[in-house]
Design a protein around this motif. Structure first.
Motif, PDB file in Angstrom:
ATOM      1  N   ALA A 216       0.835  -1.209   0.000  1.00 23.90           N
ATOM      2  CA  ALA A 216       0.000   0.000   0.000  1.00 23.90           C
ATOM      3  C   ALA A 216       0.868   1.256   0.000  1.00 23.90           C
ATOM      4  CB  ALA A 216      -0.936  -0.007   1.211  1.00 23.90           C
ATOM      5  N   ILE A 217       1.930   1.249   0.791  1.00 29.28           N
ATOM      6  CA  ILE A 217       2.829   2.410   0.854  1.00 29.28           C
ATOM      7  C   ILE A 217       3.525   2.605  -0.488  1.00 29.28           C
ATOM      8  CG2 ILE A 217       4.982   3.244   1.886  1.00 29.28           C
ATOM      9  CD1 ILE A 217       3.941   2.003   4.542  1.00 29.28           C
ATOM     10  N   ALA A 218       3.958   1.529  -1.110  1.00 30.79           N
ATOM     11  CA  ALA A 218       4.601   1.631  -2.421  1.00 30.79           C
ATOM     12  C   ALA A 218       3.637   2.208  -3.448  1.00 30.79           C
ATOM     13  CB  ALA A 218       5.107   0.257  -2.867  1.00 30.79           C
ATOM     14  N   SER A 219       2.386   1.792  -3.376  1.00 31.06           N
ATOM     15  CA  SER A 219       1.370   2.325  -4.294  1.00 31.06           C
ATOM     16  C   SER A 219       1.158   3.814  -4.053  1.00 31.06           C
ATOM     17  CB  SER A 219       0.064   1.564  -4.095  1.00 31.06           C
ATOM     18  OG  SER A 219      -0.982   2.172  -4.809  1.00 31.06           O
ATOM     19  N   LEU A 220       1.131   4.215  -2.790  1.00 31.40           N
ATOM     20  CA  LEU A 220       0.929   5.628  -2.466  1.00 31.40           C
ATOM     21  C   LEU A 220       2.095   6.484  -2.941  1.00 31.40           C
ATOM     22  CD1 LEU A 220      -0.622   5.430   1.101  1.00 31.40           C
ATOM     23  CD2 LEU A 220      -1.771   6.059  -1.027  1.00 31.40           C
ATOM     24  N   ARG A 221       3.295   5.941  -2.899  1.00 35.33           N
ATOM     25  CA  ARG A 221       4.456   6.707  -3.357  1.00 35.33           C
ATOM     26  C   ARG A 221       4.296   7.078  -4.828  1.00 35.33           C
ATOM     27  NH1 ARG A 221       8.745   3.270  -0.059  1.00 35.33           N
ATOM     28  NH2 ARG A 221       8.719   4.504   1.838  1.00 35.33           N
ATOM     29  N   GLY A 222       3.792   6.160  -5.618  1.00 36.78           N
ATOM     30  CA  GLY A 222       3.532   6.459  -7.018  1.00 36.78           C
ATOM     31  C   GLY A 222       2.457   7.520  -7.161  1.00 36.78           C
ATOM     32  N   ASP A 223       1.417   7.439  -6.321  1.00 39.28           N
ATOM     33  CA  ASP A 223       0.341   8.422  -6.356  1.00 39.28           C
ATOM     34  C   ASP A 223       0.850   9.803  -5.970  1.00 39.28           C
ATOM     35  OD1 ASP A 223      -1.430   6.445  -7.089  1.00 39.28           O
ATOM     36  OD2 ASP A 223      -2.252   6.158  -5.078  1.00 39.28           O
ATOM     37  N   VAL A 224       1.748   9.875  -5.003  1.00 39.84           N
ATOM     38  CA  VAL A 224       2.290  11.164  -4.558  1.00 39.84           C
ATOM     39  C   VAL A 224       3.021  11.848  -5.714  1.00 39.84           C
ATOM     40  CG1 VAL A 224       4.025  12.232  -3.065  1.00 39.84           C
ATOM     41  CG2 VAL A 224       2.419  10.588  -2.105  1.00 39.84           C
ATOM     42  N   GLY A 225       3.802  11.094  -6.452  1.00 41.67           N
ATOM     43  CA  GLY A 225       4.508  11.669  -7.597  1.00 41.67           C
ATOM     44  C   GLY A 225       3.546  12.222  -8.633  1.00 41.67           C
ATOM     45  N   GLU A 226       2.481  11.486  -8.883  1.00 41.06           N
ATOM     46  CA  GLU A 226       1.475  11.933  -9.848  1.00 41.06           C
ATOM     47  C   GLU A 226       0.761  13.188  -9.348  1.00 41.06           C
ATOM     48  OE1 GLU A 226      -2.588  10.245 -11.928  1.00 41.06           O
ATOM     49  OE2 GLU A 226      -1.125   8.811 -11.154  1.00 41.06           O
ATOM     50  N   ILE A 227       0.437  13.217  -8.061  1.00 42.65           N
ATOM     51  CA  ILE A 227      -0.239  14.385  -7.479  1.00 42.65           C
ATOM     52  C   ILE A 227       0.675  15.605  -7.538  1.00 42.65           C
ATOM     53  CG2 ILE A 227      -1.109  15.363  -5.313  1.00 42.65           C
ATOM     54  CD1 ILE A 227      -2.184  12.517  -4.687  1.00 42.65           C
TER      55      ILE A 227
END
Length: 71
Positions: A32-43
């Motif tokens: 889940a944290i790894a997935s969020l890291r990708g989302d943070v970059g996109e945001i």
């Protein structure tokens, strides 16, 4: 071959189950944290683009207001 019910009971067995559940939980959290890291970059990229668009709009509005202020 022994089935699950034929396995001898051990006092450590409940702890082994808890340890296994904890490891699975940690793996799920890591995913889940790894997935969020990708989302943070996109945001962050989206926010940067939004800021650029807002700055362009402000410049355009300032230019328009400057034409209204001239007599």
């Amino acid at each position: 071959m022994l089935g699950c019910r034929a396995m001898p009971k051990s006092p450590l067995r409940p702890f082994a189950r808890l340890a296994m559940l904890a490891m699975l939980g940690c793996a799920a959290n890591a995913a889940a944290i790894a997935s969020l890291r990708g989302d943070v970059g996109e945001i962050e990229s989206d926010v940067d683009a939004l800021i650029c668009d807002m700055q362009a709009s402000i410049r355009e509005a300032d230019a328009f207001l400057a034409t209204l202020e001239k007599p």
